[in-house]
Scaffold this motif. Structure first.
Motif, mmCIF file in Angstrom:
data_model
loop_
_atom_site.group_PDB
_atom_site.id
_atom_site.type_symbol
_atom_site.label_atom_id
_atom_site.label_comp_id
_atom_site.label_asym_id
_atom_site.label_seq_id
_atom_site.Cartn_x
_atom_site.Cartn_y
_atom_site.Cartn_z
ATOM 1 N N LEU A 184 0.842 -1.329 0.080
ATOM 2 C CA LEU A 184 0.089 -0.009 0.291
ATOM 3 C C LEU A 184 0.847 1.493 0.025
ATOM 4 N N VAL A 185 2.032 1.068 0.805
ATOM 5 C CA VAL A 185 2.766 2.510 0.604
ATOM 6 C C VAL A 185 3.518 2.429 -0.724
ATOM 7 N N TYR A 206 -9.045 5.505 0.703
ATOM 8 C CA TYR A 206 -8.944 5.034 2.214
ATOM 9 C C TYR A 206 -7.637 4.387 2.126
ATOM 10 N N SER A 207 -7.214 3.609 1.408
ATOM 11 C CA SER A 207 -6.043 2.823 1.304
ATOM 12 C C SER A 207 -4.983 3.672 1.030
ATOM 13 N N LEU A 208 -5.039 4.874 0.337
ATOM 14 C CA LEU A 208 -3.849 5.666 -0.043
ATOM 15 C C LEU A 208 -3.731 6.667 1.412
ATOM 16 N N SER A 209 -4.937 7.080 2.187
ATOM 17 C CA SER A 209 -4.958 7.577 3.249
ATOM 18 C C SER A 209 -4.196 6.909 4.626
ATOM 19 N N LYS A 265 -0.343 6.706 3.836
ATOM 20 C CA LYS A 265 0.355 8.146 4.198
ATOM 21 C C LYS A 265 0.325 8.069 5.684
ATOM 22 N N SER A 266 -0.597 7.510 6.526
ATOM 23 C CA SER A 266 -0.699 7.514 8.153
ATOM 24 C C SER A 266 0.342 6.541 8.556
ATOM 25 N N LEU A 267 0.827 5.646 7.757
ATOM 26 C CA LEU A 267 1.771 4.767 8.271
ATOM 27 C C LEU A 267 3.196 5.597 8.125
ATOM 28 N N ILE A 268 3.319 6.170 7.190
ATOM 29 C CA ILE A 268 4.776 6.944 6.778
ATOM 30 C C ILE A 268 4.645 8.077 8.167
#
Length: 182
Positions: A106-107, A138-141, A144-147
């Motif tokens: 996903l990242v 949702y998956s892109l958000s 980004k939250s993981l980063i």
């Protein structure tokens, strides 16, 4: 922080937040494992062909996002106007035990979407079995939250507060230096 975080570090962060902390603070890294060695021998073109991914295919695409401070090498990007991402792993695993690989994928999807073009689907190919994910806001958000969470972690002095999971910790290569290992 003035260096780039590799997407593999984000994968490790998803598996256990203590691993990137140990890497960063102790400069201590796991040596190449059999699984990693086998993974380097894989040919993403074969998996892309088996999955009938749209052409053209670009293999081992290095992406650097200086704004976010993240870099990574995508196994394969397929397509021309909209893209599909492929991450290839050597061994079969249960998908419920592979969330860290999904997060890595996903990242990569987020980075490609941000820096190259729209990603519509991402595929995790593990030992001949494929798990596919639609890529949406949702998956892109989430990616980004993981980063963002990882960047917060590596900028802290204190180790993350985690609950050790003995099943994971017993086989973890880092357990002998881990501040959280019971």
């Amino acid at each position: 922080m003035d260096y780039l975080i590799d997407v593999t570090t984000i994968k490790n962060f998803s598996y256990c937040q203590m691993i990137p902390y140990i890497n960063q603070k102790y400069n201590f890294y796991e040596p190449l494992t059999e699984s990693m060695g086998q993974g380097k021998k894989l040919k993403p073109f074969e998996a892309a062909n088996n999955l009938n991914l749209p052409k053209p295919w670009k293999q081992e695409v290095k992406i650097i996002d200086k704004e976010l401070g993240v870099s990574g090498k995508v196994d394969l990007i397929a397509g021309e106007n909209s893209f599909q991402i492929l991450e290839v792993k050597a061994f079969k695993r249960k998908i419920e035990m592979s969330y860290h690989f999904r997060d890595q994928l996903l990242v990569y999807s987020y980075l490609v979407n941000k820096n190259i073009g729209k990603v519509v689907k991402a595929h995790l190919y593990m030992g001949g079995e494929t798990f596919s994910f639609d890529i949406n806001n949702y998956s892109l958000s989430y990616a980004k939250s993981l980063i963002v969470k990882l960047k917060e972690l590596v900028n802290k002095e204190d180790p993350p507060k985690i609950k050790p999971v003995l099943a994971k910790c017993k086989s973890c290569w880092y357990r002998h230096v881990c501040p959280a290992y019971p």
